[in-house]
Enzyme design. Structure first.
Site, PDB file in Angstrom:
ATOM      1  N   LYS A 122      37.468  37.359  29.485  1.00 31.98           N
ATOM      2  CA  LYS A 122      36.123  37.274  28.902  1.00 31.98           C
ATOM      3  C   LYS A 122      36.156  36.908  27.429  1.00 31.98           C
ATOM      4  O   LYS A 122      35.277  36.221  26.932  1.00 31.98           O
ATOM      5  CB  LYS A 122      35.366  38.588  29.096  1.00 31.98           C
ATOM      6  CG  LYS A 122      34.898  38.782  30.520  1.00 31.98           C
ATOM      7  CD  LYS A 122      33.806  39.826  30.611  1.00 31.98           C
ATOM      8  CE  LYS A 122      33.298  39.940  32.038  1.00 31.98           C
ATOM      9  NZ  LYS A 122      32.355  41.033  32.213  1.00 31.98           N
ATOM     10  N   LYS A 205      37.187  32.977  40.821  1.00 36.15           N
ATOM     11  CA  LYS A 205      36.281  33.971  41.406  1.00 36.15           C
ATOM     12  C   LYS A 205      34.822  33.521  41.340  1.00 36.15           C
ATOM     13  O   LYS A 205      34.427  32.921  40.347  1.00 36.15           O
ATOM     14  CB  LYS A 205      36.480  35.258  40.586  1.00 36.15           C
ATOM     15  CG  LYS A 205      35.849  36.496  41.129  1.00 36.15           C
ATOM     16  CD  LYS A 205      36.109  37.669  40.198  1.00 36.15           C
ATOM     17  CE  LYS A 205      35.326  37.577  38.907  1.00 36.15           C
ATOM     18  NZ  LYS A 205      35.370  38.788  38.075  1.00 36.15           N
ATOM     19  N   LYS A 208      28.928  35.263  37.906  1.00 37.68           N
ATOM     20  CA  LYS A 208      27.622  34.970  37.278  1.00 37.68           C
ATOM     21  C   LYS A 208      27.780  34.022  36.109  1.00 37.68           C
ATOM     22  O   LYS A 208      26.847  33.345  35.714  1.00 37.68           O
ATOM     23  CB  LYS A 208      27.015  36.269  36.728  1.00 37.68           C
ATOM     24  CG  LYS A 208      26.549  37.241  37.759  1.00 37.68           C
ATOM     25  CD  LYS A 208      26.227  38.590  37.104  1.00 37.68           C
ATOM     26  CE  LYS A 208      26.170  39.690  38.145  1.00 37.68           C
ATOM     27  NZ  LYS A 208      26.158  41.032  37.605  1.00 37.68           N
TER      28      LYS A 208
END
Ligand code: TYM
Length: 344
Positions: A122, A205, A208
């Site tokens: 992230k 993956k 969102k």
């Protein structure tokens, strides 16, 4: 088996899980987590949390955050979470989460957090600019779970490392203060879609935050959008194999077959018995039909619920009060164990 909470009985098994209110919920959230939450709520005392404190570890627009919190709550109810059998609330309403997270920040070690792969993903290349909250995200997650002394945590595979850290924190706390206070919670990662992959790339993956809308199926997508996304999903030119071994090295095929199996509640073997030898031209329409049948009622119900936002807010008010009634005495006891004056 869980035992119903009352003032005199103690729960032996308690489920806690959380989901971020950032953007639309997608098929990965549904198959990896929410579906299992729904199934487990009959058997266990279950607490489900919309984790708005976690959401602000990356910048959020305040209006949008409020709206997403309502939307995610509506999706969970539409997917089958019962607000009578389960407790459903948003994290920031129960102050004990943040308070316990601080104590855990003083138990967890830098070395443990440095190993967290989700932070590395992230934060990306610009790690110096990531918030401190994003870095200490897993200690808040440990606090979410342990503020309720939860014993079981249903999640998708991507949360496994955070659960291991939660166990380490529980153990470190118990040993630092020489108590047998926190249970070591068990991750519950099950079903044939514990890691749903992007429809555009079978090795990343479903998420969102992927820029491509075509990478994921949202719970709010209508029939036409679901069908179109599946039609455009990346595949290879080979027909489907007749057994799971034949899916090795074919990430996209494996993903679509896994999604089919999970949605139909059958094994991958039985999907391949039926579709082995057939091409994607044949399989994709069947998958689209199944996905529409399973998902569009959820989207419809969610839209209906969102027509009365005040009802959703009321559900969250009640959920927060019920959650706090469980977390407050536990965190009070932690404060006493740690040596903060005036707690018992
Ligand atoms: P979040 O909001 O990213 O995802 C919510 C749940 O969905 C699962 N999931 C997936 N499962 C399979 N395939 C995928 N592609 C996929 N994408 C997401 C996640 O594993 C998760 O179970 N840190 C958590 C939220 C959290 C939490 C907690 C979870 C905060 N506190 C305490 C459990 C217990 C998160 O970001 O999930």
């Amino acid at each position: 088996m869980g035992v119903t909470m009352s003032s005199t009985t103690v729960s032996k098994s308690r489920i806690f899980s959380g989901i971020q209110p950032t953007g639309n919920l997608h098929l990965g959230n549904y198959l990896g987590a929410i579906r299992n939450w729904v199934a487990l709520q009959d058997e266990f005392e279950s607490i489900y949390c919309v984790v708005d404190l976690h959401a602000i570890t990356v910048p959020q627009d305040p209006m949008q955050l409020r709206q997403s919190t309502r939307e995610v709550t509506a999706s969970l109810i539409a997917a089958g979470i019962s607000t009578e059998r389960s407790i459903l609330f948003n994290q920031s309403r129960v102050l004990q989460h943040a308070q316990l997270a601080w104590t855990f920040n003083c138990v967890a070690r830098l070395g443990w957090l440095n190993r967290m792969t989700q932070f590395k993903e992230k934060a990306g290349k610009n790690r110096e600019n990531a918030t401190v909250g994003l870095y200490s995200y897993p200690t808040l997650m440990a606090a979410d779970i342990l503020a309720y002394k939860a014993t079981h945590v249903p999640v998708g595979e991507d949360q496994k490392q955070h659960l291991e850290l939660t166990r380490d924190i529980a153990q470190a706390f118990n040993s630092a203060y020489d108590v047998d206070f926190f249970p070591l919670p068990e991750p519950q990662i099950f079903g044939s879609a514990t890691r749903v992959m992007s429809l555009r790339n079978g090795s990343s993956k479903m998420s969102k935050s992927d820029n491509s809308e075509y990478s994921r199926i949202n719970l709010t997508d209508d029939k036409d959008v679901i069908t179109q996304k599946i039609r455009k999903a990346k595949t290879d030119p080979e027909p489907l194999p007749s057994s799971p071994e034949g899916l090795k090295g074919r990430a996209e095929a494996q993903n679509l077959v896994g999604i089919y199996a999970a949605l139909a509640d059958v094994t991958v073997e039985s999907v391949l018995q039926e579709y082995g030898g057939r091409g994607f031209g044949n399989f994709k329409p069947a998958l689209a039909e199944l996905a529409v049948a399973k998902l569009s009622p959820i989207g419809e119900k969610m839209r209906l619920l969102l027509e009365s936002p005040e009802d959703i807010d009321h559900i969250l008010d009640e959920g927060a009060a019920r959650a706090e009634a469980i977390a407050a005495p536990i965190v009070e006891k932690v404060n006493d164990i740690v040596g903060f004056l005036g707690h018992k």
